[in-house]
Design a protein around this motif. Structure first.
Motif, mmCIF file in Angstrom:
data_model
loop_
_atom_site.group_PDB
_atom_site.id
_atom_site.type_symbol
_atom_site.label_atom_id
_atom_site.label_comp_id
_atom_site.label_asym_id
_atom_site.label_seq_id
_atom_site.Cartn_x
_atom_site.Cartn_y
_atom_site.Cartn_z
ATOM 1 N N GLY A 89 0.864 -1.144 0.109
ATOM 2 C CA GLY A 89 -0.040 -0.003 -0.028
ATOM 3 C C GLY A 89 0.848 1.306 -0.102
ATOM 4 O O GLY A 89 1.986 1.065 0.092
ATOM 5 N N PHE A 144 -3.872 3.564 0.913
ATOM 6 C CA PHE A 144 -4.311 2.677 -0.211
ATOM 7 C C PHE A 144 -3.823 1.374 0.233
ATOM 8 O O PHE A 144 -2.661 1.141 0.584
ATOM 9 C CB PHE A 144 -3.904 3.400 -1.409
ATOM 10 N N ARG A 159 -3.552 -2.600 -1.356
ATOM 11 C CA ARG A 159 -4.030 -3.869 -2.443
ATOM 12 C C ARG A 159 -3.446 -5.280 -1.882
ATOM 13 O O ARG A 159 -2.326 -5.259 -1.149
ATOM 14 C CB ARG A 159 -3.570 -3.711 -3.572
ATOM 15 N N TYR A 181 -8.803 -2.920 -4.023
ATOM 16 C CA TYR A 181 -8.438 -1.694 -3.716
ATOM 17 C C TYR A 181 -9.214 -1.443 -2.215
ATOM 18 O O TYR A 181 -10.340 -1.901 -2.113
ATOM 19 C CB TYR A 181 -8.655 -0.644 -4.451
ATOM 20 N N SER A 182 -8.483 -0.664 -1.384
ATOM 21 C CA SER A 182 -8.931 -0.398 -0.050
ATOM 22 C C SER A 182 -8.426 1.110 0.209
ATOM 23 O O SER A 182 -7.349 1.416 0.115
ATOM 24 C CB SER A 182 -8.355 -1.323 1.150
ATOM 25 N N GLY A 183 -9.248 2.050 0.156
ATOM 26 C CA GLY A 183 -9.084 3.437 0.310
ATOM 27 C C GLY A 183 -9.703 3.976 1.823
ATOM 28 O O GLY A 183 -10.708 3.382 2.206
#
Length: 469
Positions: A80, A97, A99, A126-128
């Motif tokens: 990330g 962010f 992944r 994805y992770s925000g």
């Protein structure tokens, strides 16, 4: 994941921490502190933006435990990036962010199957997230700058992922492209709450090494592709190491490592700063003395000595902007002693002009009793005659000059003389004379026509004279 793998990961992390801690300590003892900030003056004197890259282990579990849909989990790579704005020495906001992949299996279940599932692998597309980051402790808190910081963080985020599940019969199902309410989305999208903690080590003025552990609590029970009982939402975690780079001017230190409390403590023991404070006190004292000298007004006339051209003016005398007594008519007699301040006069007459002539020809002065402005009846014939003449001559204008004897104060006699002149004017106006044709003036005791040493002389001085204008 077996226990030997966990032990290896823990040992590796501890070695990294100790090695970087020693390097940081060695660097801090061999080099002098590069920070130019001696007094904490807010964010403007520091670098406040930083960018980080990290990588580590992504797992479908967290250290808090709880129910899990699978009995085992595997070590999978996560990676990330972060972008952080430090709002103060102890708090910042961080955009994150992430992944990677997370996977687990039921190898320890009876027959290797649980909930009709053998294993799963979830692609975290994805992770925000946005999180508040709090620096909670330092290992060297009495220094101006710290080399080790602990932090905790929490916030809010959104993740997109697609699980692939292997059922008990060996068939697989991938949620990619069949996610969402209508089964037409590429990824499942869920909200989550991120919570984390970690430690950071200062490698240089620009770079620090971070070790951290984040837990993600998903608002759904589908991260592993398996629905179970109600109220058992899924979670995953991310243990990572990474480098963070401070952005901004190299002339400024990084706010992450500043310690305002230590600065204030250090200032008390810094001889250079103490000398500067004493020098500033001396300068302030000098300025105060200079200002006091500039405002000094020895004679109390309202004009400072530095600007006063007449520094010894007597008390009570009105002065001009240069501090000299006012003399409006320019006759050399200051206004405060001039009985006729708007007319040039002589010193003998207290600033009043010489009388060019006495009462108008054919008219006697109007005499008054002691301390009185009331007309005598004997004055009526004279005033009636004057009234008739003024009314008959449209161009004629007269002036009434009031006078007083020397008894009493000058101020009182000046007012009495004015009252006597106005008393005569009132009579003439009541007899039909236009008020605009009559002016009055009081001279007090300044223009005697006889000696004030005798009553006979004083009686003559209590008068009103007539004068053509």
């Amino acid at each position: 994941m077996n226990y030997s793998t966990i032990k290896k990961a823990v040992v590796f992390s501890l070695v990294s921490v100790l090695g970087l801690g020693a390097a940081s300590a060695q660097d801090s003892t061999m080099t002098t502190m590069s920070s130019t900030a001696k007094v904490f003056g807010g964010r403007a004197q520091y670098r406040t933006w930083s960018f980080g890259l990290n990588a580590g282990v992504l797992a479908p579990v967290n250290v808090l435990g709880g129910s899990n849909d699978f009995t085992n989990w595997d070590v999978k790579l996560g990676y990330g990036a972060t972008l952080r704005k430090q709002l103060g020495h102890a708090f910042g906001l961080e955009l994150g962010f992430l992944r990677g992949d997370a996977s687990g299996n039921n190898a320890d279940a009876v027959g290797g199957v649980k909930n009709n599932r053998q294993e799963f692998t979830t692609e975290l597309a994805y992770s925000g997230s946005i999180m508040g980051v709090v620096n909670v402790a330092t290992m060297d808190f009495l220094k101006r700058e710290n080399n080790v910081n602990f932090f905790v963080k929490a916030g809010y985020g959104i993740a997109a992922y697609s699980p692939e599940v292997t059922y008990g019969n060996g068939t697989t199902f991938n949620w990619n492209g069949v996610s969402g309410e209508n089964r037409d989305e590429k990824f499942v999208q869920e909200q989550f709450i991120p919570v984390g903690a970690g430690i950071k080590f200062k490698v240089s003025e620009r770079i620090n090494f971070d070790l951290g552990y984040n837990m993600y609590f998903v608002d759904g029970d589908n991260f592993d592709g398996t629905y179970t009982s109600v109220g058992t939402n899924d979670k995953f975690s991310y243990g990572y190491g990474g480098l963070e780079f401070s952005l901004g001017s190299s002339a400024k230190p990084n706010l992450d490592w500043a310690n305002p409390v230590a600065m204030m403590y250090d200032e008390l023991k810094d001889p250079t700063l103490r000398q500067e404070v004493e020098a500033l006190k001396g300068r302030v004292s000098t300025i105060e003395t200079t200002v006091s000298d500039l405002l000094k007004d020895s004679d109390g006339d309202g004009v400072a000595d530095k600007l006063d051209k007449c520094p010894n003016t007597e008390a009570g005398i009105k002065v001009d902007g240069s501090g000299c007594p006012l003399d409006v008519d320019g006759d050399g007699i200051v206004d405060s002693k001039d009985s006729c301040p708007t007319e040039k006069g002589t010193e003998e007459l207290n600033g009043c002009p010489e009388m060019s002539s006495g009462t108008m020809a054919g008219y006697n002065n109007i005499q008054f009793e002691f301390n009185s402005s009331v007309l005598r009846t004997s004055a009526y014939p004279t005033l009636d005659k004057l009234s008739a003449e003024v009314r008959a001559n449209s161009a004629m204008q007269i002036q009434l000059d009031g006078h007083a004897s020397a008894e009493g104060t000058e101020e009182y006699n000046m007012q009495l003389s004015k009252d006597r002149a106005n008393s005569v004017k009132t009579y003439l106006v009541n007899s039909g004379v236009d008020a605009s044709k009559i002016s009055t003036r009081g001279y007090g005791e300044s223009r005697p026509v006889a000696s004030n040493a005798t009553e006979a002389g004083r009686s003559q001085n209590r008068r009103v004279e007539f004068r053509k204008r």
